[in-house]
Design an enzyme around this catalytic site. Structure first.
Site, PDB file in Angstrom:
ATOM      1  CG  ASP A  83       4.194  -2.505   1.174  1.00 29.22           C
ATOM      2  OD1 ASP A  83       4.322  -1.519   0.419  1.00 29.22           O
ATOM      3  OD2 ASP A  83       3.089  -2.981   1.499  1.00 29.22           O
ATOM      4  CG  HIS A  84       2.540   1.042   3.102  1.00 28.83           C
ATOM      5  ND1 HIS A  84       2.260   2.391   3.044  1.00 28.83           N
ATOM      6  CD2 HIS A  84       1.801   0.464   2.130  1.00 28.83           C
ATOM      7  CE1 HIS A  84       1.381   2.612   2.076  1.00 28.83           C
ATOM      8  NE2 HIS A  84       1.087   1.467   1.507  1.00 28.83           N
ATOM      9  CB  SER A 208      -6.904  -6.345  -2.632  1.00 26.74           C
ATOM     10  OG  SER A 208      -5.671  -6.955  -2.341  1.00 26.74           O
ATOM     11  CB  VAL A 228      -2.197  -7.928  -4.801  1.00 29.71           C
ATOM     12  CG1 VAL A 228      -3.398  -8.773  -4.352  1.00 29.71           C
ATOM     13  CG2 VAL A 228      -2.485  -7.254  -6.137  1.00 29.71           C
ATOM     14  CB  THR A 230      -6.953  -7.246   1.164  1.00 30.11           C
ATOM     15  OG1 THR A 230      -6.364  -6.285   2.037  1.00 30.11           O
ATOM     16  CG2 THR A 230      -8.283  -7.698   1.733  1.00 30.11           C
TER      17      THR A 230
END
Length: 277
Positions: A83-84, A208, A228, A230
């Site tokens: 991710d990212h 989130s 999701v 946080t």
């Protein structure tokens, strides 16, 4: 159960008009909790490892191999996703380790540079059978180019997908990363226009901060993959705080990580039900 490709999980959900929960792994307990929650809900799930988490562990391989092991032992379909990632070298390492999908984030670059960098990553990943998500119209909450208020333009989204060949697109529609309250205001009309503009699944980052009803409405408007992190970290940390307050002399981390893991599993089960009404 063998590892399930992300594209298979997302494709099936999109065809059914439901959402896919993609939850971030910070350490082994998160991976175990997310899979336990998915098994309880009898739903597929995506384990995500962010570049921030890689920095925390000092390397991708330990957390990736642990997540892959947890995924392979699951009783429900589980995919493992990077991710990212802003570093193409990290993407190549993830591909070599056996992750089935990556999210390459070049959204801080000017549009033309974003297209060029993303296209290069897509070519490498597709040559190895790996699914690629990218981002256009920075999702807020990370500072710098990630400015709250930015929205993804549907025409630009169509051109970006055509130019890069990405398999999924993260879009800016009102959510923001790292929100600890669930009061983000999504632009459902924009989601619908983006869904009509591109022929790849849409991804909602910063989920989130989105309430349950708005998550359900986002899926109905055209979102498929919902990220999701946080929200789960809040549940994890609150469970640790409660346990330590009740047992102030404890020194064994397992005594407070166990209820934290259970709290995350409960939230995952709940959110997967919200995404698949």
């Amino acid at each position: 159960m063998p590892l399930t490709p992300t594209d298979e999980i997302v494709r099936r959900a999109r065809a059914a008009g439901t959402g896919v929960g993609a939850f971030n792994v910070l350490q082994l307990e998160h991976a175990q909790a997310i899979v336990a929650g998915a098994e309880n809900a009898d739903r597929p799930v995506v384990l995500q490892i962010s570049e921030n988490t890689v920095r925390y562990h000092g390397a991708l391989e330990p957390v990736a191999l642990a997540s892959l092991a947890v995924a392979r032992a699951a009783k429900t379909p589980v995919a493992v996703h990077l991710d990212h990632a802003e570093n193409p070298d990290l993407v190549r390492e993830a591909v070599a380790l056996g992750l089935g999908s990556v999210m390459f984030d070049a959204s801080k670059l000017p549009y033309a540079e974003n297209v060029a960098a993303t296209r290069e990553v897509v070519e490498h990943c597709h040559s190895h059978g790996v699914w690629v998500e990218a981002e256009l119209g920075e999702v807020g909450g990370k500072g710098g180019a990630h400015t709250p208020g930015v929205r993804t333009d549907p025409d630009e989204a169509r051109a970006f997908v055509d130019a890069t060949g990405v398999d999924a697109l993260a879009v800016a529609v009102g959510s923001a990363h790292q929100m600890v309250t669930r009061d983000a205001v999504l632009d459902f009309d924009l989601i619908a226009r983006l869904r009509a503009a591109v022929d790849v699944p849409l991804v909602l980052h910063g989920s989130s901060g989105v309430s349950d009803p708005h998550l359900t409405a986002a899926i109905a408007a055209g979102m498929t993959k919902v990220n999701v992190s946080t929200h789960l970290n809040k549940a994890f940390t609150e469970a640790v705080r409660v346990h330590l307050a009740e047992h102030p002399t404890t020194v064994d981390p397992r005594t407070y990580l166990t209820p934290a893991r259970a709290a995350v599993a409960r939230e995952v089960s709940h959110l997967l039900a919200v995404l698949s009404p």
